[in-house]
Write a protein that holds these residues in place. Structure first.
Motif, PDB file in Angstrom:
ATOM      1  N   SER A   5     -26.823  37.414  19.487  1.00  0.00           N
ATOM      2  CA  SER A   5     -27.531  37.234  20.751  1.00  0.00           C
ATOM      3  C   SER A   5     -28.743  38.158  20.820  1.00  0.00           C
ATOM      4  O   SER A   5     -29.807  37.776  21.330  1.00  0.00           O
ATOM      5  CB  SER A   5     -26.579  37.510  21.918  1.00  0.00           C
TER       6      SER A   5
ATOM      7  N   GLN B  83     -23.653  39.123  27.168  1.00  0.00           N
ATOM      8  CA  GLN B  83     -22.793  39.326  26.000  1.00  0.00           C
ATOM      9  C   GLN B  83     -22.265  40.752  25.965  1.00  0.00           C
ATOM     10  O   GLN B  83     -21.084  40.985  25.656  1.00  0.00           O
ATOM     11  CB  GLN B  83     -23.580  39.030  24.719  1.00  0.00           C
TER      12      GLN B  83
ATOM     13  N   GLU C 277     -21.095  38.410  17.743  1.00  0.00           N
ATOM     14  CA  GLU C 277     -21.743  37.477  18.661  1.00  0.00           C
ATOM     15  C   GLU C 277     -22.837  38.182  19.458  1.00  0.00           C
ATOM     16  O   GLU C 277     -23.924  37.619  19.686  1.00  0.00           O
ATOM     17  CB  GLU C 277     -20.709  36.873  19.612  1.00  0.00           C
ATOM     18  N   ALA C 278     -22.570  39.424  19.878  1.00  0.00           N
ATOM     19  CA  ALA C 278     -23.570  40.189  20.619  1.00  0.00           C
ATOM     20  C   ALA C 278     -24.770  40.504  19.728  1.00  0.00           C
ATOM     21  O   ALA C 278     -25.925  40.475  20.178  1.00  0.00           O
ATOM     22  CB  ALA C 278     -22.954  41.484  21.150  1.00  0.00           C
TER      23      ALA C 278
END
Length: 251
Positions: free
Chosen positions: A206, A104, A202-203
């Motif tokens: 994650s 990511q 999103e990272a």
């Protein structure tokens, strides 16, 4: 590659008696950072290149235990194709949450670099500079995770944690606009910056999956917190773009 930006120089608070600023040969100095030094009559000194250093320490052969499975402790003479390095000779499946998180961050860096190309084409050097700052922060996160080292506090866009929170939460005060709702009429660059913000989110998600423990606690809160601040930084860049801050190379 290390990067030196104008924002980083401003944060360094160079004294009036400073006449030279030294950087290693492998440091990329952005155009605005060079201009910042020139305006203050500070000479940029490039240190001699150092011998190349391998990024991964070679694994010493230990027979059937040259590689170790992190989950089972099983030893391998050769690294299985479906596994990769978590740390040194310790292996995990390539689908491991930590490896997915690294992927990511890799994808996030690629997204930032593509945006920098577009910013260059749009003749927005200050936007390129701010994106360089975002890129550097992303690389510092990746380095801290891979090396299993603490992530030192670092400013983003020249702002500390409280300043980033204040700017991102008080858009009207700092930018003179209401919190923007993304819309196609804002143009492609605004759309790309908004997408970059979601990629940071999103990272961060994650990272939560990668570092959460079975009891509900999490490890590497430094990385998770920095990703949250990074999201605020991208949002600030998004707002700056909408207000014309970057037009015509405005600084």
């Amino acid at each position: 590659m290390k990067i030196l930006t104008e924002a980083m120089l401003r944060s360094a608070a160079l004294g009036e008696d400073t006449t030279e600023y030294c950087v290693d040969a492998d440091v990329f100095v952005t155009p605005l950072a060079k201009e910042y030094l020139r305006d203050r009559r500070i000479s940029l000194v490039i240190a001699e290149a150092r011998p190349a250093v391998m990024t991964r320490t070679p694994v010493k052969a230990k027979g059937e235990h040259t590689y170790i499975d992190a989950a089972t402790g099983e030893g391998y003479l050769e690294k299985p194709e479906h596994m990769t390095h978590l740390r040194a000779n310790v292996l995990v499946p390539k689908s491991h949450p930590r490896i997915e998180f690294r992927g990511q961050l890799d994808a996030l860096q690629a997204e930032i670099i593509c945006l920098q190309v577009k910013a260059e084409e749009a003749h927005a050097p200050k936007l390129v500079e701010d994106l360089s700052d975002i890129l550097l922060s992303t690389r510092l996160i990746l380095g801290a995770e891979v090396k299993d080292e603490p992530l030192a506090p670092v400013k983003i866009l020249g702002m500390n944690t409280e300043e980033l929170r204040s700017h991102s939460h008080n858009v009207k005060k700092y930018f003179g606009i209401d919190h923007p709702v993304p819309d196609h009429r804002m143009g492609m660059m605004a759309a790309d910056l908004n997408r970059l913000r979601t990629k940071v989110r999103e990272a961060e998600l994650s990272a939560m999956h990668a570092f959460e423990n079975g009891d509900g606690s999490v490890e590497r809160t430094d990385i998770i917190e920095h990703l949250n601040r990074l999201s605020s930084g991208v949002y600030i860049v998004f707002c700056r773009w909408l207000t014309g801050y970057y037009k015509g190379g405005q600084r």
